[in-house]
Design an enzyme around this catalytic site. Structure first.
Site, PDB file in Angstrom:
ATOM      1  N   ARG A 183       3.599   0.104  -5.049  1.00 23.04           N
ATOM      2  CA  ARG A 183       3.266  -0.452  -3.738  1.00 23.04           C
ATOM      3  C   ARG A 183       1.893  -1.112  -3.731  1.00 23.04           C
ATOM      4  NH1 ARG A 183       6.952   1.708   0.079  1.00 23.04           N
ATOM      5  NH2 ARG A 183       5.739   0.782   1.737  1.00 23.04           N
TER       6      ARG A 183
ATOM      7  N   ASN B  12      -1.056   2.342   5.758  1.00 23.67           N
ATOM      8  CA  ASN B  12      -0.195   1.292   5.196  1.00 23.67           C
ATOM      9  C   ASN B  12       0.289   0.457   6.368  1.00 23.67           C
ATOM     10  OD1 ASN B  12       1.674  -0.301   3.850  1.00 23.67           O
ATOM     11  ND2 ASN B  12       3.288   1.228   4.080  1.00 23.67           N
ATOM     12  N   GLY B  13      -0.058  -0.834   6.338  1.00 30.97           N
ATOM     13  CA  GLY B  13       0.358  -1.717   7.432  1.00 30.97           C
ATOM     14  C   GLY B  13      -0.736  -2.725   7.728  1.00 30.97           C
TER      15      GLY B  13
ATOM     16  N   GLU C 149       6.170 -13.648 -13.470  1.00 30.88           N
ATOM     17  CA  GLU C 149       5.543 -12.521 -12.780  1.00 30.88           C
ATOM     18  C   GLU C 149       4.904 -11.510 -13.722  1.00 30.88           C
ATOM     19  OE1 GLU C 149       9.577 -10.343 -11.210  1.00 30.88           O
ATOM     20  OE2 GLU C 149       7.814  -9.939 -10.021  1.00 30.88           O
TER      21      GLU C 149
ATOM     22  N   HIS D 177      16.073 -36.112 -13.348  1.00 29.73           N
ATOM     23  CA  HIS D 177      15.616 -36.670 -12.067  1.00 29.73           C
ATOM     24  C   HIS D 177      14.126 -36.427 -11.855  1.00 29.73           C
ATOM     25  CE1 HIS D 177      19.663 -37.739 -10.917  1.00 29.73           C
ATOM     26  NE2 HIS D 177      20.067 -36.536 -11.295  1.00 29.73           N
TER      27      HIS D 177
ATOM     28  N   LYS E  84       5.462  -3.869  -5.541  1.00 32.00           N
ATOM     29  CA  LYS E  84       6.922  -3.753  -5.563  1.00 32.00           C
ATOM     30  C   LYS E  84       7.546  -4.038  -4.196  1.00 32.00           C
ATOM     31  CE  LYS E  84      10.801  -2.375  -7.569  1.00 32.00           C
ATOM     32  NZ  LYS E  84      11.395  -3.394  -8.457  1.00 32.00           N
TER      33      LYS E  84
ATOM     34  N   LYS F 124      11.045 -13.800 -13.788  1.00 36.56           N
ATOM     35  CA  LYS F 124      10.650 -12.637 -14.594  1.00 36.56           C
ATOM     36  C   LYS F 124       9.463 -12.997 -15.484  1.00 36.56           C
ATOM     37  CE  LYS F 124      12.108 -10.183 -12.850  1.00 36.56           C
ATOM     38  NZ  LYS F 124      12.977 -10.159 -11.730  1.00 36.56           N
TER      39      LYS F 124
ATOM     40  N   TRP G 172      -3.055  -2.598  -1.752  1.00 36.58           N
ATOM     41  CA  TRP G 172      -2.708  -3.993  -2.076  1.00 36.58           C
ATOM     42  C   TRP G 172      -3.419  -4.800  -1.003  1.00 36.58           C
ATOM     43  CZ3 TRP G 172      -0.497  -8.404  -0.073  1.00 36.58           C
ATOM     44  CH2 TRP G 172      -0.087  -9.371  -1.008  1.00 36.58           C
TER      45      TRP G 172
ATOM     46  N   GLU H 205      16.049 -16.845 -11.999  1.00 41.86           N
ATOM     47  CA  GLU H 205      15.650 -15.443 -12.077  1.00 41.86           C
ATOM     48  C   GLU H 205      14.909 -15.173 -13.401  1.00 41.86           C
ATOM     49  OE1 GLU H 205      15.194 -13.005 -10.292  1.00 41.86           O
ATOM     50  OE2 GLU H 205      15.289 -11.247 -11.573  1.00 41.86           O
TER      51      GLU H 205
ATOM     52  N   CYS I 266       0.853  -1.183   0.000  1.00 44.70           N
ATOM     53  CA  CYS I 266       0.000   0.000   0.000  1.00 44.70           C
ATOM     54  C   CYS I 266       0.896   1.243   0.000  1.00 44.70           C
ATOM     55  CB  CYS I 266      -0.941   0.099   1.191  1.00 44.70           C
ATOM     56  SG  CYS I 266      -2.093  -1.270   1.282  1.00 44.70           S
TER      57      CYS I 266
HETATM   58  O1  M6R Z   1      12.923  -4.946  -2.271  1.00 44.86           O
HETATM   59  P1  M6R Z   1      13.457  -6.336  -2.152  1.00 44.86           P
HETATM   60  O2  M6R Z   1      14.692  -6.541  -2.948  1.00 44.86           O
HETATM   61  O3  M6R Z   1      13.647  -6.773  -0.728  1.00 44.86           O
HETATM   62  O4  M6R Z   1      12.324  -7.250  -2.784  1.00 44.86           O
HETATM   63  C1  M6R Z   1      12.404  -8.641  -2.760  1.00 44.86           C
HETATM   64  C2  M6R Z   1      11.377  -9.253  -3.680  1.00 44.86           C
HETATM   65  O5  M6R Z   1      10.093  -8.947  -3.258  1.00 44.86           O
HETATM   66  C3  M6R Z   1      11.543  -8.782  -5.128  1.00 44.86           C
HETATM   67  O6  M6R Z   1      12.832  -9.018  -5.603  1.00 44.86           O
HETATM   68  C4  M6R Z   1      10.526  -9.494  -6.048  1.00 44.86           C
HETATM   69  O7  M6R Z   1      10.804 -10.851  -6.110  1.00 44.86           O
HETATM   70  C5  M6R Z   1      10.549  -8.849  -7.436  1.00 44.86           C
HETATM   71  N1  M6R Z   1       9.230  -8.412  -7.789  1.00 44.86           N
HETATM   72  C6  M6R Z   1      10.963  -9.771  -8.498  1.00 44.86           C
HETATM   73  O8  M6R Z   1      11.008  -9.150  -9.739  1.00 44.86           O
END
Ligand code: M6R
Length: 607
Positions: free
Chosen positions: A28, A101-102, A487, A503, A602, A484, A75, A480, A2
């Site tokens: 956020r 926010n929280g 997501e 395996h 984010k 990407k 969120w 990774e 949020c």
């Molecule tokens: O801000 P941070 O690096 O702590 O965030 C960690 C993850 O939430 C962040 O890397 C998330 O996996 C990304 N959206 C991936 O693209």
């Protein structure tokens, strides 16, 4: 998660300022949004489901002469995304307004108590109890809003950053926090309060970080009280984010802009840390003695976790220190055996990830030394670490982390060399450092292949299942790359060690399954070729990432993306850029907005 943003001051366009701020905080959360401001002396609340940009049109029918406004991006945690659950929430009299926010942990008992007293709730959120609690203590003309807020928050358990005002006094904004970040922006004609400094870019030159328990009154001046109610001064700092970094710079999406930012991002992360003679220096680590370090733990979530996985082997190979990367979300709930000569390295772009923050508390409770690699200055995690190495990559706004990853990897590598050298291995990483300096240019060459990656994405975007396979230096990149794609494109994408395919996972391969194979000419190239052949033998389709000039791999791949030649440890910088571009164009081909993937935000500031 949020995002909250508020403004109070001489400007009459408070609603537009508050809205502009939450548009910059879209990273956020963006499942619903809302705003409250004064219109002709009366409060107006507007709420929308979905993108906060939808508020723009709703605002256009008002004359917008308010000097106060608070706004919110949601969120969802408690209650589905809907207008009734969107913030701001108001009390029963419709004169007190609050955004949050929280998470309020004890909201159920408080809600029951308040309902028994006659309060009427309109949402399913945990937040709404807070505004009714304020109402309990606020009596127009008799008690101040500040007094009511103080008594209300004394009843709460959990985390909060609140912005609150009453239409009885639309010249005063209250900002208070505990556990969730909250910053004050000091502009020429008024004050802002927001979850991060992003809304202040171009509007406020200085900012103040509120500490846990602080309550600020913004009414022509800033007055701050600490948790004990003592009036205190908090230092104002200069905002060093440039406007340009918060804008898309002509790119259709932040994700694409941030992929293209990578040559600069990596250069900035290295700047001043490698001198012309190849010496590595981290000013942030001055005086730290690595001689006694017996083990390295690297801790993070998501992409930051994979950055750790990418480099952990180097700590063992070059510095000869046992190293292990941990998922913060698991680590925090374990009972890890930690020793005094461990070194814990935390990685977080945002510096606000709850799991990483809590894992840091676990480590600190054991008295273990902590170093962090963080992008957002003065963030909650940055402030708790013994030493912080800032990434210096500017704002990363796209939810999918791109430039932050490359920067984390480069800093971790330099750190591995630095630690190895400080333990007597004088020339550790010498060749890699020389080659690292050329990496920004080589990334530029990969970026020039973006059209090819777009065409590839357009060729494969109807496929629903993907493996990303790699070995050794390609293993974390495979994971990774898969993260990407899943997501931003919502397709099934799994990262796997190529040697593990036989395996179990290879059972899934059929002609509809696509495998992205990370196969540069390195020490495991031959093994990768065998693994690609195994996939092909099951009629799976293969896209290979290979080294320029590799004349063979095309014969066993449906498609090949050729990367410039470099040394084994550095191919990941080039591979990840190609995979980020593939994921980006894949999402665009599916007509999704890669900057706002569904269900994500984010900064993950909830469990
Ligand atoms: O801000 P941070 O690096 O702590 O965030 C960690 C993850 O939430 C962040 O890397 C998330 O996996 C990304 N959206 C991936 O693209």
């Amino acid at each position: 998660m949020c995002g909250i943003n508020g403004y109070v001051g001489k400007g009459r366009d408070a609603a537009l300022r508050a809205l502009d701020g939450i548009l910059k905080l879209k990273y956020r959360g963006y499942d619903s949004a809302g705003i409250v401001f004064q219109n002709g002396g009366e409060p107006v609340i507007l709420k929308v489901v979905g993108d906060p940009v939808n508020l723009e049109q709703r605002l256009s029918s008002f004359n917008l002469e308010s000097s106060i406004a608070i706004a919110h991006n949601r969120w969802a945690t408690h209650g589905v995304p809907s207008e009734e659950n969107a913030h701001p929430h108001s009390d029963c009299t419709g004169t007190i307004f609050l955004v949050h926010n929280g998470i309020i942990e004890n909201y159920r008992e408080l809600r029951d108590e308040l309902i028994a007293k006659g309060h009427v709730f309109r949402s399913q959120t945990d937040t709404e109890v807070a505004v009714h609690l304020v109402e309990e203590w606020y009596v127009k003309g008799k008690t101040s809003l500040e007094f009511a807020v103080k008594n209300a928050i004394a009843r709460l358990r959990g985390k909060w950053a609140f912005l609150i005002y009453t239409s009885d006094d639309p010249e005063t904004l209250i900002a208070t926090r505990f556990g969730s970040p909250l910053l004050l922006g000091i502009g020429e004609d008024g004050y802002y309060a927001a979850s991060s400094a992003a809304p202040f870019v171009g509007r406020a030159e200085n900012f103040i970080l509120l500490e846990d328990g602080d309550t600020a009154l913004l009414n022509g001046q800033v007055t701050i009280f600490d948790q004990e109610g003592r009036q205190i001064t908090r230092e104002a700092k200069k905002l060093d984010w440039e406007l340009e970094t918060a804008q898309r710079g002509g790119f259709p999406h932040f994700m694409l802009k941030e992929i293209f930012d990578q040559p600069d991002a990596i250069s900035n992360s290295m700047a001043g840390r490698i001198n012309p003679s190849g010496e590595i220096k981290f000013e942030e680590l001055d005086g730290v003695d690595f001689g006694e370090v017996g083990r390295i733990l690297i801790i993070g979530c998501g992409t930051s976790y994979f950055a750790g996985r990418q480099v952990e082997n180097l700590f063992e190979e070059i510095a000869e220190i046992p190293a292990k990367t941990e998922l913060a979300s698991e680590f925090r709930y374990r009972s890890p055996v930690l020793c005094k000569n461990d070194l814990a390295i935390f990685i977080s772009q945002s510096g606000e990830t709850t799991d990483t923050y809590e894992a840091l508390q676990v480590v600190k409770n054991h008295g273990v030394a902590t170093v962090g690699i963080v992008n957002v200055m003065n963030s909650s995690i940055a402030r708790e670490l013994d030493r912080v190495i800032y990434q210096r990559v500017g704002l990363e706004i796209g939810v999918a982390s791109t430039k932050a990853f490359s920067s984390q990897v480069v800093i971790l590598m330099l750190l591995a060399f630095h630690i190895a050298r400080s333990r007597g291995k004088k020339n550790a990483g010498e060749k890699a450092v020389d080659e690292l300096l050329k990496i920004p240019v080589k990334i530029g060459e990969v970026l020039r292949c973006s059209e090819q990656l777009q065409k590839l994405a357009e060729k494969y975007y109807k496929h629903k299942n993907f493996f990303f396979i790699g070995r050794k230096n390609g293993f974390a990149i495979a994971n990774e790359g898969a993260l990407k794609l899943k997501e931003v494109s919502y397709v099934h994408a799994e990262g796997y060690g190529a040697g593990e395919m036989k395996h179990g996972p290879i059972a899934l391969i059929d002609p509809s399954f696509v495998t992205l194979a990370i196969a540069p000419e390195d020490s495991v190239y031959r093994n990768m070729i065998s693994n690609i052949n195994e996939v092909r033998a099951r009629k799976g389709r293969v896209i290979s990432l290979a080294t320029e000039g590799d004349g063979d791999i095309g014969k066993i791949s449906d498609d090949v993306v050729y990367l410039p030649e470099t040394i084994e440890e550095l191919y990941p910088f080039l591979e990840i850029v190609a995979l980020q571009l593939f994921a980006y164009y894949f999402a665009v081909a599916l007509q999704y907005n890669p900057d706002q993937p569904r269900n994500l935000a984010k900064s993950v500031t909830v469990e």
